[in-house]
Design a protein around this motif. Structure first.
Motif, short mmCIF file in Angstrom:
data_model
loop_
_atom_site.label_atom_id
_atom_site.label_comp_id
_atom_site.label_asym_id
_atom_site.label_seq_id
_atom_site.Cartn_x
_atom_site.Cartn_y
_atom_site.Cartn_z
N THR A 1 21.61 19.97 27.75
CA THR A 1 22.92 19.37 27.48
C THR A 1 23.03 19.06 25.99
N PRO A 2 23.70 19.91 25.22
CA PRO A 2 23.76 19.72 23.77
C PRO A 2 24.87 18.80 23.28
N ALA A 3 25.55 18.10 24.20
CA ALA A 3 26.77 17.37 23.84
C ALA A 3 26.55 16.35 22.72
N LYS A 4 25.44 15.60 22.76
CA LYS A 4 25.25 14.54 21.77
C LYS A 4 25.08 15.11 20.36
N TRP A 5 24.42 16.26 20.25
CA TRP A 5 24.23 16.87 18.94
C TRP A 5 25.53 17.50 18.44
N VAL A 6 26.30 18.07 19.36
CA VAL A 6 27.59 18.65 18.99
C VAL A 6 28.53 17.55 18.49
N LYS A 7 28.50 16.41 19.13
CA LYS A 7 29.36 15.29 18.73
C LYS A 7 29.02 14.85 17.30
N THR A 8 27.73 14.77 16.99
CA THR A 8 27.31 14.38 15.65
C THR A 8 27.74 15.43 14.63
N TRP A 9 27.60 16.71 14.98
CA TRP A 9 28.02 17.80 14.09
C TRP A 9 29.52 17.68 13.78
N ILE B 1 20.38 17.04 12.11
CA ILE B 1 21.05 16.30 13.18
C ILE B 1 20.11 16.12 14.37
N VAL B 2 19.43 17.19 14.75
CA VAL B 2 18.52 17.12 15.89
C VAL B 2 17.36 16.17 15.61
#
Length: 260
Positions: free
Chosen positions: A19-27, A191-192
């Motif tokens: 689930t990449p949502a949290k990293w996409v949100k930061t991006w 970010i990661v």
């Protein structure tokens, strides 16, 4: 920018269960002018998607070819067995592979485990996908061993799962072609890894560190101050003697003391 130049963008591949949502949100908050496109791919196809340049980086399942890819391991998942809710296994909090020896276990073609020998009794066929295998488990014709994230991804009300304590585990990593480590890839790595915008390891901060800074005058040390004081005193003494013809001042003689 000319009309032939493409606007910058970032393509992120990810395999089922991630689930990449949290990293996409930061991006999106940090780089709002650079769109991030998600590309979902089967776990077995993720390396080829990255190798072909169809994504800039991806969340993949290890192992990967470390002669071509760079990889940052992120986490290792618990392995579970998916069973019908009325199965006898649900009476236990956890099971071992030995507990599954007499059970029919599905081994789908997209299985993420590299089994030396799949546990349990072989099924009548290998399902094409994990989703197909879950449907067969729901039909009460066998069980399925998967990483916990895949059990959650294919959750059904009539199914549940239990941890398999001695089964192989699957690890997830951020990976990208080593020779294609672009600035945007570096941004996503930051970010990661949880770096802040002002992190000294980020591209912007690193560039700022490379700029020459104005030098501040060094404070004189106590030793140099002491030496300077002595030099000034000696100079003052020589100047005074020069004014008096170079003669040293003589002490005044007092009256002779009377002997008793």
């Amino acid at each position: 920018m000319t009309g032939s130049e493409e606007s910058p963008s970032f393509r992120l591949a990810y395999v089922p269960g991630v689930t990449p949502a949290k990293w996409v949100k930061t991006w999106n908050a940090r780089l709002p002018d650079i769109p991030l496109t998600l590309v979902q791919v089967p776990a077995a196809e993720a390396p080829e998607v990255l190798r072909a340049g169809e994504a800039d980086a991806g969340f993949v399942r290890l192992p990967v070819d470390r002669t071509f890819f760079s990889a940052i391991p992120l986490y290792t998942e618990e392995t579970v067995v998916v069973v019908p809710k009325d199965h006898l296994i649900t009476a236990a909090d956890e099971v071992t592979l030995a507990d599954l020896a007499d059970e029919v276990l599905f081994h789908p073609l997209d299985d993420v485990f590299d089994w030396d020998a799949p546990p349990g009794e072989p099924a009548f066929e290998r399902p094409a996908t994990t989703a197909d295998a879950v449907e067969l488990v729901a039909a009460n014709v066998g069980l399925l061993v998967v990483p916990q994230s895949l059990a959650r991804l294919h959750h059904r009300r009539d199914l549940t799962y239990r941890p398999v304590v001695d089964a192989p585990r699957s690890s997830v990593a951020l990976s990208w072609p080593e020779e294609a480590t672009t600035d945007l890839v570096e941004d996503f790595i930051g970010i990661v890894r949880g770096r802040t915008v002002n992190s000294t390891r980020g591209r912007t901060a690193a560039a700022a560190q490379d700029k020459p800074s104005a030098k501040t005058p060094a404070k004189p040390s106590a030793k140099s101050t002491k030496s300077t004081g002595k030099t000034s005193a000696n100079t003052a003494g020589r100047t005074a003697r020069a004014r008096t013809g170079g003669a040293k001042p003589t002490a005044k003689r007092g009256k002779p003391r009377r002997r008793s």
